[in-house]
Design an enzyme around this catalytic site. Structure first.
Site, PDB file in Angstrom:
ATOM      1  N   PRO A  39       0.855  -1.187   0.000  1.00  0.00           N
ATOM      2  CA  PRO A  39       0.000   0.000   0.000  1.00  0.00           C
ATOM      3  C   PRO A  39       0.891   1.238   0.000  1.00  0.00           C
ATOM      4  O   PRO A  39       1.839   1.305   0.779  1.00  0.00           O
ATOM      5  CB  PRO A  39      -0.776  -0.112   1.324  1.00  0.00           C
ATOM      6  N   MET A  40       0.627   2.181  -0.896  1.00  0.00           N
ATOM      7  CA  MET A  40       1.421   3.413  -0.949  1.00  0.00           C
ATOM      8  C   MET A  40       0.504   4.585  -1.241  1.00  0.00           C
ATOM      9  O   MET A  40      -0.048   4.702  -2.348  1.00  0.00           O
ATOM     10  CB  MET A  40       2.498   3.304  -2.037  1.00  0.00           C
ATOM     11  N   GLN A  93      -7.177  -0.555   4.016  1.00  0.00           N
ATOM     12  CA  GLN A  93      -6.318  -0.237   5.158  1.00  0.00           C
ATOM     13  C   GLN A  93      -6.752   1.042   5.863  1.00  0.00           C
ATOM     14  O   GLN A  93      -7.080   2.037   5.210  1.00  0.00           O
ATOM     15  CB  GLN A  93      -4.859  -0.103   4.713  1.00  0.00           C
ATOM     16  N   CYS A 123       3.033   3.396   9.858  1.00  0.00           N
ATOM     17  CA  CYS A 123       3.321   4.747   9.354  1.00  0.00           C
ATOM     18  C   CYS A 123       4.184   5.524  10.356  1.00  0.00           C
ATOM     19  O   CYS A 123       3.828   5.649  11.527  1.00  0.00           O
ATOM     20  CB  CYS A 123       2.022   5.503   9.079  1.00  0.00           C
ATOM     21  N   LYS A 162      -0.403  -4.488   9.233  1.00  0.00           N
ATOM     22  CA  LYS A 162       0.929  -4.230   8.665  1.00  0.00           C
ATOM     23  C   LYS A 162       1.723  -3.482   9.729  1.00  0.00           C
ATOM     24  O   LYS A 162       1.281  -2.434  10.206  1.00  0.00           O
ATOM     25  CB  LYS A 162       0.811  -3.413   7.380  1.00  0.00           C
ATOM     26  N   ASN A 222       8.496  -7.323   3.894  1.00  0.00           N
ATOM     27  CA  ASN A 222       8.521  -6.092   3.093  1.00  0.00           C
ATOM     28  C   ASN A 222       9.752  -5.263   3.462  1.00  0.00           C
ATOM     29  O   ASN A 222      10.198  -5.272   4.593  1.00  0.00           O
ATOM     30  CB  ASN A 222       7.233  -5.296   3.367  1.00  0.00           C
ATOM     31  N   GLY A 223      10.253  -4.548   2.435  1.00  0.00           N
ATOM     32  CA  GLY A 223      11.323  -3.589   2.676  1.00  0.00           C
ATOM     33  C   GLY A 223      12.516  -3.795   1.763  1.00  0.00           C
ATOM     34  O   GLY A 223      13.136  -4.846   1.766  1.00  0.00           O
ATOM     35  N   GLY A 246       7.247  -2.176  -2.573  1.00  0.00           N
ATOM     36  CA  GLY A 246       6.739  -0.810  -2.661  1.00  0.00           C
ATOM     37  C   GLY A 246       7.419  -0.032  -3.777  1.00  0.00           C
ATOM     38  O   GLY A 246       7.088  -0.166  -4.950  1.00  0.00           O
ATOM     39  N   ARG A 247       8.439   0.772  -3.380  1.00  0.00           N
ATOM     40  CA  ARG A 247       9.050   1.679  -4.366  1.00  0.00           C
ATOM     41  C   ARG A 247       9.698   0.938  -5.527  1.00  0.00           C
ATOM     42  O   ARG A 247       9.695   1.425  -6.650  1.00  0.00           O
ATOM     43  CB  ARG A 247      10.042   2.599  -3.644  1.00  0.00           C
TER      44      ARG A 247
HETATM   45  C1  LIG Z   1       4.898   7.202  -0.956  1.00  0.00           C
HETATM   46  C2  LIG Z   1       4.649   6.104   0.031  1.00  0.00           C
HETATM   47  C3  LIG Z   1       3.383   5.948   0.566  1.00  0.00           C
HETATM   48  C4  LIG Z   1       3.135   4.920   1.489  1.00  0.00           C
HETATM   49  N1  LIG Z   1       1.866   4.744   1.974  1.00  0.00           N
HETATM   50  C5  LIG Z   1       1.599   3.683   2.795  1.00  0.00           C
HETATM   51  C6  LIG Z   1       0.258   3.388   3.200  1.00  0.00           C
HETATM   52  O1  LIG Z   1      -0.704   4.054   2.839  1.00  0.00           O
HETATM   53  N2  LIG Z   1       0.093   2.313   4.020  1.00  0.00           N
HETATM   54  C7  LIG Z   1       1.131   1.524   4.443  1.00  0.00           C
HETATM   55  O2  LIG Z   1       0.929   0.563   5.170  1.00  0.00           O
HETATM   56  N3  LIG Z   1       2.388   1.782   4.047  1.00  0.00           N
HETATM   57  C8  LIG Z   1       2.644   2.821   3.218  1.00  0.00           C
HETATM   58  N4  LIG Z   1       3.912   3.024   2.775  1.00  0.00           N
HETATM   59  C9  LIG Z   1       4.981   2.056   3.140  1.00  0.00           C
HETATM   60  C10 LIG Z   1       5.065   0.933   2.088  1.00  0.00           C
HETATM   61  O3  LIG Z   1       3.906   0.136   2.113  1.00  0.00           O
HETATM   62  C11 LIG Z   1       6.284   0.044   2.359  1.00  0.00           C
HETATM   63  O4  LIG Z   1       6.140  -0.532   3.624  1.00  0.00           O
HETATM   64  C12 LIG Z   1       7.600   0.804   2.304  1.00  0.00           C
HETATM   65  O5  LIG Z   1       7.666   1.631   1.156  1.00  0.00           O
HETATM   66  C13 LIG Z   1       8.789  -0.158   2.317  1.00  0.00           C
HETATM   67  O6  LIG Z   1       8.773  -0.973   1.173  1.00  0.00           O
HETATM   68  P1  LIG Z   1       9.793  -0.684  -0.060  1.00  0.00           P
HETATM   69  O7  LIG Z   1      11.179  -0.575   0.542  1.00  0.00           O
HETATM   70  O8  LIG Z   1       9.612  -1.864  -0.966  1.00  0.00           O
HETATM   71  O9  LIG Z   1       9.364   0.615  -0.676  1.00  0.00           O
HETATM   72  C14 LIG Z   1       4.189   4.050   1.886  1.00  0.00           C
HETATM   73  C15 LIG Z   1       5.462   4.228   1.335  1.00  0.00           C
HETATM   74  C16 LIG Z   1       5.698   5.226   0.418  1.00  0.00           C
HETATM   75  C17 LIG Z   1       7.085   5.369  -0.161  1.00  0.00           C
END
Ligand SMILES: Cc1cc2nc3c(=O)[nH]c(=O)nc-3n(C[C@H](O)[C@H](O)[C@H](O)COP(=O)(O)O)c2cc1C
Length: 346
Positions: A39-40, A93, A123, A162, A222-223, A246-247
């Site tokens: 989720p992002m 979520q 968060c 999460k 995740n991460g 995510g990213r």
């Molecule tokens: C722009 C952005 C928005 C995000 N929004 C949420 C969200 O709404 N809910 C959530 O659980 N995590 C959110 N996250 C965290 C991501 O779900 C994820 O845990 C985090 O980016 C780490 O994963 P990655 O290293 O693959 O990016 C967000 C991350 C980013 C970068």
């Protein structure tokens, strides 16, 4: 409330969604793959989420919403909460920290008929974590227990969570993970970083393995995933049931088909850009759809290291046709382009 009907046919002929056997299940819901879009907020609304699902992501998490907004101004949340039948399983979520408000909000969200309600305990933003919600909840185990007990006891859909690894001075991930399971949580996604790490640094795969070993519900790691090698490493070390990206997926949504970004030829990039822009415009309208697509376009084009002036010119177009023409011209010029080789003499 039923999800809105879909204007664009779901199964895009350009990329049939692979049919796979369930890899794991939670609360009796089969999950047909190990890779899942994270989720992002600002990214994982329907256009990108659905695209990733077509490419192989196996669950849909909506962007998070605040309990207070669900209760007081739900009309502003529509874009974030709409999903399509074909996306199931879908998890909505929500974040908050007042058990009564969270229950009330979750009951309203349940009316939209998601497959689960997911609670955000990750968060790190100070306006959320500092008020005891998001990762702030990981400092209050008793309150966390009460929230999960309350929701799991009253909702007719499963409750999931999460989390992060906690705070640097309070890495209570094992305690919180167990509390979530013991109080009715049915699936746990773990961002393997602390609050202070935000989105930086390598994930702690050993901590993921500890969590996986101490729970019976499925655990999603995740991460920091950027490549298919990273996925394999996370699965190998942690033993997690799935991997959430995510990213890395914003840069490379093909990762859900187990493909690295350097394996994607420019004409496939163009294909996905067309499709993604089309979905964005269907969803948000022609103008807003293009504007909201620009941040994705920047990521799709990142590997080609365009000169700043060309990049700026491209990303400020307001006419979709002109934008696509420029993207096409740009991709025809990149080295190793099949467009170039198929046009080249001999
Ligand atoms: C722009 C952005 C928005 C995000 N929004 C949420 C969200 O709404 N809910 C959530 O659980 N995590 C959110 N996250 C965290 C991501 O779900 C994820 O845990 C985090 O980016 C780490 O994963 P990655 O290293 O693959 O990016 C967000 C991350 C980013 C970068």
């Amino acid at each position: 409330m039923r999800p809105a009907p879909c204007a664009r046919p779901w199964t895009a002929p350009w990329y049939p969604r692979p049919m796979t056997e369930p890899r794991f299940s939670f609360a009796g819901i089969p999950v047909r793959g190990r890779l899942i879009l994270a989720p992002m907020d600002g990214y994982s609304s329907w256009p990108f989420r659905s695209l990733c699902r077509d490419l192989g992501s196996s669950l849909s998490y909506t962007e998070f919403v605040r309990t207070g907004d669900v209760l007081e101004r739900p009309e502003f949340l529509e874009d974030k909460l709409v999903f399509r039948e074909e996306e199931r399983p879908v998890l909505i979520q929500v974040y908050g920290n007042d058990p009564r408000d969270m229950l009330e909000a979750a009951l309203r969200l349940q009316e939209r008929e998601p497959d689960a309600i997911d609670i955000n305990l990750g968060c790190p933003t100070s306006s959320i974590a500092g008020r005891g919600a998001g990762v702030g909840l990981m400092r209050t185990p008793l309150l966390t227990a009460r929230i999960f007990r309350t929701l799991a006891g009253r909702l007719s859909v499963p409750v999931t969570a999460k989390i992060r690894l906690g705070w640097e001075d309070c890495r209570k991930y094992l305690l919180i993970a167990r509390i979530i399971e013991e109080n009715g949580g049915q699936l746990l996604a773990v961002h393997a970083r602390t609050k202070e790490q935000r989105h930086h640094g390598p994930p702690d795969l050993e901590a993921l393995a500890e969590i996986k070993d101490s729970l019976t519900i499925p655990v999603i790691g995740n991460g920091g995933i950027q490549t298919t090698a990273d996925i394999r490493e996370m699965l190998r070390v942690s033993g997690c049931d799935g991997v959430m990206i995510g990213r890395g997926a914003v840069r490379n949504p093909w990762i859900f088909s187990w493909l690295d970004r350097d394996e994607i030829p420019p004409e496939q990039v163009l294909d996905v850009i067309r499709e993604h822009l089309g979905r964005s415009q269907d969803f948000y309208g022609p103008k807003r759809g293009l504007i909201l697509f620009r941040k994705h376009a920047a990521r799709y084009l990142e590997p080609y290291q365009l000169p700043a002036s060309r990049r700026r010119h491209l990303l400020t177009r307001t006419d979709p046709e002109q934008f696509l023409t420029l993207v096409e011209e740009t991709l025809k010029q990149v080295p190793d382009s099949p467009f170039l080789s198929s046009n080249s003499p001999g």
